[in-house]
Write a protein that holds these residues in place. Structure first.
Motif, PDB file in Angstrom:
ATOM      1  N   PRO A 146      19.326 -35.806 -39.993  1.00  0.00           N
ATOM      2  CA  PRO A 146      19.926 -34.742 -40.805  1.00  0.00           C
ATOM      3  C   PRO A 146      18.883 -33.817 -41.451  1.00  0.00           C
ATOM      4  O   PRO A 146      19.076 -32.598 -41.493  1.00  0.00           O
ATOM      5  N   ALA A 147      17.787 -34.381 -41.933  1.00  0.00           N
ATOM      6  CA  ALA A 147      16.755 -33.548 -42.571  1.00  0.00           C
ATOM      7  C   ALA A 147      16.151 -32.558 -41.580  1.00  0.00           C
ATOM      8  O   ALA A 147      15.886 -31.403 -41.932  1.00  0.00           O
ATOM      9  N   ALA A 148      15.958 -32.975 -40.334  1.00  0.00           N
ATOM     10  CA  ALA A 148      15.422 -32.076 -39.307  1.00  0.00           C
ATOM     11  C   ALA A 148      16.425 -30.974 -38.982  1.00  0.00           C
ATOM     12  O   ALA A 148      16.053 -29.809 -38.800  1.00  0.00           O
ATOM     13  N   ALA A 149      17.711 -31.332 -38.933  1.00  0.00           N
ATOM     14  CA  ALA A 149      18.761 -30.341 -38.666  1.00  0.00           C
ATOM     15  C   ALA A 149      18.825 -29.320 -39.799  1.00  0.00           C
ATOM     16  O   ALA A 149      18.947 -28.111 -39.555  1.00  0.00           O
ATOM     17  N   GLU A 150      18.710 -29.776 -41.038  1.00  0.00           N
ATOM     18  CA  GLU A 150      18.761 -28.875 -42.181  1.00  0.00           C
ATOM     19  C   GLU A 150      17.542 -27.961 -42.224  1.00  0.00           C
ATOM     20  O   GLU A 150      17.663 -26.759 -42.465  1.00  0.00           O
ATOM     21  N   ARG A 151      16.361 -28.528 -41.967  1.00  0.00           N
ATOM     22  CA  ARG A 151      15.125 -27.732 -41.955  1.00  0.00           C
ATOM     23  C   ARG A 151      15.182 -26.642 -40.897  1.00  0.00           C
ATOM     24  O   ARG A 151      14.850 -25.492 -41.140  1.00  0.00           O
ATOM     25  N   SER A 152      15.602 -27.018 -39.712  1.00  0.00           N
ATOM     26  CA  SER A 152      15.643 -26.084 -38.596  1.00  0.00           C
ATOM     27  C   SER A 152      16.693 -24.996 -38.778  1.00  0.00           C
ATOM     28  O   SER A 152      16.440 -23.824 -38.511  1.00  0.00           O
ATOM     29  N   SER A 153      17.876 -25.388 -39.241  1.00  0.00           N
ATOM     30  CA  SER A 153      18.988 -24.437 -39.327  1.00  0.00           C
ATOM     31  C   SER A 153      18.960 -23.587 -40.595  1.00  0.00           C
ATOM     32  O   SER A 153      19.470 -22.467 -40.606  1.00  0.00           O
ATOM     33  N   LYS A 180      18.117 -33.977 -30.695  1.00  0.00           N
ATOM     34  CA  LYS A 180      16.740 -33.989 -30.197  1.00  0.00           C
ATOM     35  C   LYS A 180      16.856 -34.275 -28.710  1.00  0.00           C
ATOM     36  O   LYS A 180      17.415 -35.293 -28.305  1.00  0.00           O
ATOM     37  N   VAL A 181      16.327 -33.364 -27.901  1.00  0.00           N
ATOM     38  CA  VAL A 181      16.460 -33.471 -26.447  1.00  0.00           C
ATOM     39  C   VAL A 181      15.092 -33.702 -25.834  1.00  0.00           C
ATOM     40  O   VAL A 181      14.199 -32.860 -25.959  1.00  0.00           O
ATOM     41  N   ASP A 182      14.925 -34.867 -25.194  1.00  0.00           N
ATOM     42  CA  ASP A 182      13.653 -35.200 -24.538  1.00  0.00           C
ATOM     43  C   ASP A 182      13.369 -34.207 -23.421  1.00  0.00           C
ATOM     44  O   ASP A 182      14.237 -33.940 -22.588  1.00  0.00           O
ATOM     45  N   GLY A 183      12.162 -33.649 -23.428  1.00  0.00           N
ATOM     46  CA  GLY A 183      11.770 -32.722 -22.383  1.00  0.00           C
ATOM     47  C   GLY A 183      12.055 -31.272 -22.721  1.00  0.00           C
ATOM     48  O   GLY A 183      11.658 -30.368 -21.986  1.00  0.00           O
ATOM     49  N   LEU A 184      12.722 -31.022 -23.817  1.00  0.00           N
ATOM     50  CA  LEU A 184      13.021 -29.646 -24.229  1.00  0.00           C
ATOM     51  C   LEU A 184      11.810 -29.117 -24.988  1.00  0.00           C
ATOM     52  O   LEU A 184      11.384 -29.698 -25.971  1.00  0.00           O
ATOM     53  N   ARG A 185      11.278 -28.012 -24.537  1.00  0.00           N
ATOM     54  CA  ARG A 185      10.043 -27.499 -25.132  1.00  0.00           C
ATOM     55  C   ARG A 185      10.290 -26.650 -26.377  1.00  0.00           C
ATOM     56  O   ARG A 185       9.390 -26.428 -27.155  1.00  0.00           O
ATOM     57  N   ALA A 186      11.479 -26.151 -26.562  1.00  0.00           N
ATOM     58  CA  ALA A 186      11.775 -25.251 -27.682  1.00  0.00           C
ATOM     59  C   ALA A 186      11.863 -26.005 -28.997  1.00  0.00           C
ATOM     60  O   ALA A 186      12.360 -27.127 -29.056  1.00  0.00           O
ATOM     61  N   ALA A 187      11.410 -25.380 -30.043  1.00  0.00           N
ATOM     62  CA  ALA A 187      11.604 -25.812 -31.433  1.00  0.00           C
ATOM     63  C   ALA A 187      11.656 -27.316 -31.646  1.00  0.00           C
ATOM     64  O   ALA A 187      12.680 -27.867 -32.011  1.00  0.00           O
ATOM     65  N   GLN A 188      10.550 -27.985 -31.437  1.00  0.00           N
ATOM     66  CA  GLN A 188      10.429 -29.442 -31.626  1.00  0.00           C
ATOM     67  C   GLN A 188      11.450 -30.235 -30.819  1.00  0.00           C
ATOM     68  O   GLN A 188      11.858 -31.321 -31.203  1.00  0.00           O
ATOM     69  N   GLY A 189      11.926 -29.665 -29.722  1.00  0.00           N
ATOM     70  CA  GLY A 189      12.867 -30.377 -28.870  1.00  0.00           C
ATOM     71  C   GLY A 189      14.283 -30.411 -29.401  1.00  0.00           C
ATOM     72  O   GLY A 189      15.103 -31.197 -28.929  1.00  0.00           O
ATOM     73  N   LEU A 190      14.606 -29.569 -30.366  1.00  0.00           N
ATOM     74  CA  LEU A 190      15.945 -29.565 -30.942  1.00  0.00           C
ATOM     75  C   LEU A 190      16.860 -28.594 -30.203  1.00  0.00           C
ATOM     76  O   LEU A 190      16.412 -27.564 -29.704  1.00  0.00           O
ATOM     77  N   ALA A 191      18.141 -28.938 -30.168  1.00  0.00           N
ATOM     78  CA  ALA A 191      19.160 -28.086 -29.562  1.00  0.00           C
ATOM     79  C   ALA A 191      20.440 -28.212 -30.382  1.00  0.00           C
ATOM     80  O   ALA A 191      20.630 -29.182 -31.119  1.00  0.00           O
ATOM     81  N   VAL A 192      21.313 -27.223 -30.236  1.00  0.00           N
ATOM     82  CA  VAL A 192      22.578 -27.187 -30.967  1.00  0.00           C
ATOM     83  C   VAL A 192      23.723 -27.443 -29.995  1.00  0.00           C
ATOM     84  O   VAL A 192      23.751 -26.868 -28.901  1.00  0.00           O
ATOM     85  N   ALA A 193      24.660 -28.278 -30.408  1.00  0.00           N
ATOM     86  CA  ALA A 193      25.881 -28.546 -29.649  1.00  0.00           C
ATOM     87  C   ALA A 193      27.068 -28.145 -30.517  1.00  0.00           C
ATOM     88  O   ALA A 193      27.114 -28.488 -31.701  1.00  0.00           O
ATOM     89  N   GLN A 199      21.118 -19.233 -37.599  1.00  0.00           N
ATOM     90  CA  GLN A 199      20.226 -20.329 -37.966  1.00  0.00           C
ATOM     91  C   GLN A 199      18.802 -19.817 -38.187  1.00  0.00           C
ATOM     92  O   GLN A 199      18.375 -18.849 -37.568  1.00  0.00           O
ATOM     93  N   ARG A 200      18.080 -20.481 -39.082  1.00  0.00           N
ATOM     94  CA  ARG A 200      16.706 -20.102 -39.411  1.00  0.00           C
ATOM     95  C   ARG A 200      15.834 -20.082 -38.155  1.00  0.00           C
ATOM     96  O   ARG A 200      15.071 -19.155 -37.938  1.00  0.00           O
ATOM     97  N   THR A 201      15.942 -21.107 -37.337  1.00  0.00           N
ATOM     98  CA  THR A 201      15.199 -21.183 -36.080  1.00  0.00           C
ATOM     99  C   THR A 201      16.199 -21.133 -34.941  1.00  0.00           C
ATOM    100  O   THR A 201      17.093 -21.975 -34.873  1.00  0.00           O
ATOM    101  N   ALA A 202      16.050 -20.147 -34.069  1.00  0.00           N
ATOM    102  CA  ALA A 202      16.954 -20.044 -32.919  1.00  0.00           C
ATOM    103  C   ALA A 202      16.689 -21.213 -31.982  1.00  0.00           C
ATOM    104  O   ALA A 202      15.560 -21.414 -31.529  1.00  0.00           O
ATOM    105  N   LEU A 203      17.718 -22.005 -31.733  1.00  0.00           N
ATOM    106  CA  LEU A 203      17.613 -23.169 -30.861  1.00  0.00           C
ATOM    107  C   LEU A 203      18.483 -22.955 -29.640  1.00  0.00           C
ATOM    108  O   LEU A 203      19.488 -22.251 -29.709  1.00  0.00           O
ATOM    109  N   PRO A 204      18.143 -23.613 -28.526  1.00  0.00           N
ATOM    110  CA  PRO A 204      19.059 -23.580 -27.383  1.00  0.00           C
ATOM    111  C   PRO A 204      20.410 -24.123 -27.846  1.00  0.00           C
ATOM    112  O   PRO A 204      20.478 -25.135 -28.538  1.00  0.00           O
TER     113      PRO A 204
END
Length: 177
Positions: free
Chosen positions: A104-111, A64-77, A123-128
């Motif tokens: 983990p639940a947010a990661a599973e839902r998003s991916s 979860k990245v503060d200030g990231l506007r995409a997909a509930q602020g989530l990003a993949v590393a 992934q289900r939702t394309a994240l940065p």
């Protein structure tokens, strides 16, 4: 190793393999038996099961990245299983100040994948997505194919393309378990 493989040639069909097939990219499927009782991390277990150096096996983490506007602020590393994610470096790579591991639940839902089987591909939702710069030094990297007990290997340049990722130094030495 240079021959294209698809799910019917060695592994299950997953959103990751479908995305790779659709993109026409070369990869190899590496199924192995996942041991739920193993005390190793998923990535270290994969390296041991596949007989490859752990430095070429990369884990996929969701933050979860503060200030990231995409997909509930989530990003993949995406980084080596032998390293720890530098959350500040990840945030900086995305033009933000702060990051924390996602639930983990947010990661599973998003991916659309389960923890321990989250692939950076399909992934289900394309994240940065940010891939650690160490990948560029390797001929092939191994990442989850979308299920526990199933990795895929491919050229880092192909991973960058199919994951629509940027590359930055986001790993620091040291690993859990």
């Amino acid at each position: 190793m240079g021959k294209k493989k698809n799910a019917s040639e060695g592994g299950p069909a997953t959103p990751a393999t479908v995305a790779l097939d659709r993109a026409g990219l070369t990869y190899q499927a590496h199924p192995y038996t996942h041991d739920p009782a193993s005390d190793l991390s998923y990535g270290l277990e994969a390296a041991a099961a596949l007989g490859v150096p752990p430095e070429v096996v990369f884990k996929t983490l969701v933050a979860k990245v503060d200030g990231l506007r995409a997909a509930q602020g989530l990003a993949v590393a995406v980084l080596p299983v032998t390293a720890t994610l530098d959350l500040k470096a990840l945030a900086q790579a995305l033009g933000c100040k702060k990051a924390a591991m996602a639930e983990p639940a947010a990661a599973e839902r998003s991916s659309g994948y389960v923890t321990g089987g989250i692939s950076p591909i399909g992934q289900r939702t394309a994240l940065p997505t940010v891939i650690d710069s160490s990948a560029e030094q390797l001929e092939r990297v191994y990442v989850s194919g979308g299920r526990r007990g199933f990795d895929i290997s491919l050229a880092p340049t192909d991973l960058i393309v199919v994951a629509d990722a940027q590359v930055a130094p986001i790993a620091r030495p040291g690993c859990c378990r």
